[in-house]
Scaffold this motif. Structure first.
Motif, PDB file in Angstrom:
ATOM      1  N   LEU A 277     111.163  29.687  78.898  1.00  0.00           N
ATOM      2  CA  LEU A 277     110.198  30.029  78.179  1.00  0.00           C
ATOM      3  C   LEU A 277     109.007  29.369  78.326  1.00  0.00           C
ATOM      4  CD1 LEU A 277     111.776  30.918  74.588  1.00  0.00           C
ATOM      5  CD2 LEU A 277     111.096  32.474  76.433  1.00  0.00           C
TER       6      LEU A 277
ATOM      7  N   LEU B 248     118.519  33.749  74.521  1.00  0.00           N
ATOM      8  CA  LEU B 248     117.047  33.641  73.986  1.00  0.00           C
ATOM      9  C   LEU B 248     117.328  32.409  73.076  1.00  0.00           C
ATOM     10  CD1 LEU B 248     114.194  33.918  73.719  1.00  0.00           C
ATOM     11  CD2 LEU B 248     114.828  36.097  72.268  1.00  0.00           C
TER      12      LEU B 248
ATOM     13  N   TYR C 136     108.054  37.898  78.400  1.00  0.00           N
ATOM     14  CA  TYR C 136     109.251  37.871  78.963  1.00  0.00           C
ATOM     15  C   TYR C 136     109.961  39.149  78.744  1.00  0.00           C
ATOM     16  CZ  TYR C 136     108.230  33.100  80.066  1.00  0.00           C
ATOM     17  OH  TYR C 136     107.729  32.101  80.611  1.00  0.00           O
TER      18      TYR C 136
ATOM     19  N   VAL D  66     108.995  38.068  73.801  1.00  0.00           N
ATOM     20  CA  VAL D  66     110.021  38.593  74.626  1.00  0.00           C
ATOM     21  C   VAL D  66     110.450  40.141  74.327  1.00  0.00           C
ATOM     22  CG1 VAL D  66     112.505  38.000  75.066  1.00  0.00           C
ATOM     23  CG2 VAL D  66     111.271  36.224  74.986  1.00  0.00           C
TER      24      VAL D  66
ATOM     25  N   ILE E 260     113.638  41.353  78.786  1.00  0.00           N
ATOM     26  CA  ILE E 260     114.851  41.263  78.774  1.00  0.00           C
ATOM     27  C   ILE E 260     115.538  42.733  79.225  1.00  0.00           C
ATOM     28  CG2 ILE E 260     115.518  39.219  77.465  1.00  0.00           C
ATOM     29  CD1 ILE E 260     115.988  40.848  75.084  1.00  0.00           C
TER      30      ILE E 260
ATOM     31  N   PHE F 164     113.064  37.188  81.605  1.00  0.00           N
ATOM     32  CA  PHE F 164     113.406  36.130  81.147  1.00  0.00           C
ATOM     33  C   PHE F 164     114.942  35.689  81.635  1.00  0.00           C
ATOM     34  CE2 PHE F 164     116.450  34.492  77.328  1.00  0.00           C
ATOM     35  CZ  PHE F 164     115.916  33.323  77.272  1.00  0.00           C
TER      36      PHE F 164
END
Length: 217
Positions: free
Chosen positions: A187, A79, A156, A136, A158, A183
């Motif tokens: 992005l 990220l 998103y 995220v 993870i 993700f």
């Protein structure tokens, strides 16, 4: 037992069904346009962060989510690399479930804001939802993901591949709807429709109450 109630509201990933059962996608929450506007008003300094503002909402391992320290480090590194390459700022907040090792990673990630506990001042969670250009979110919390999806920005995920059980059913539904994406280092913005289940359920209850309300006069 649903037969003891006039109406029962349950998550769609709960198997309970019946004529008086209202399934909802995710969980009920307060997030709507007015709530987001108030959040921006309450946390005006977040407007100074470089855009796009990427909000990172971090939960923690659970019986349904087996993310370990190494996995979280890999996700966080990816990220940070994506934000560095594309520009913008990382605004992160932990939760009570977040392990200490993860909090240390957040502090050292170079984020413009990394709230880990009360020593960092007031929790900016509401402000992050209000000011984010993208969110995220770790996959562990149905509530946290539902609130993120009630905003008007891309979300998103993870660690979704490590999620199991009923929360997995909710995540699969959100992925299938296009409201969230996994993700994978990208992005890029995508069109979204806010998930506003509280308003939808309230409207159903309102309509039902109109049919059962006693006639006056």
């Amino acid at each position: 037992d649903a037969r003891h109630w006039d109406r029962v509201i349950v998550p769609m990933h709960d198997p309970l069904r019946g004529d008086n059962v209202i399934p909802m996608l995710g969980s009920l929450n307060e997030v709507d346009d007015l709530w987001l506007a108030q959040a921006r008003h309450d946390f005006p300094r977040l407007a100074e962060a470089a855009t796009p503002r990427i909000a990172l909402l971090v939960g923690g391992p659970s019986k349904h989510w087996s993310m370990d320290d190494a996995g979280f480090r890999i996700a966080l590194t990816g990220l940070v690399e994506a934000i560095t390459a594309g520009g913008g700022s990382l605004l992160a907040t932990a939760s009570r479930r977040t392990p200490e090792a993860w909090r240390a990673m957040l502090r050292s990630a170079g984020a413009e804001l990394a709230w880990c506990d009360d020593r960092d001042g007031a929790n900016p969670y509401r402000g992050l939802l209000g000011w984010a250009d993208a969110i995220v979110c770790t996959a562990d919390s149905v509530n946290m993901l539902s609130e993120a999806c009630a905003t008007t920005v891309p979300v998103y995920i993870i660690g979704g591949e490590r999620l199991q059980g009923r929360p997995r059913q909710f995540l699969d539904a959100m992925l299938a709807s296009g409201r969230v994406r996994t993700f994978d280092g990208d992005l890029a913005a995508f069109p979204v429709t806010p998930l506003r289940e509280t308003a939808r359920v309230a409207a159903l209850l309102h309509d039902w109450l109109e049919t059962v309300r006693p006639t006056v006069g």
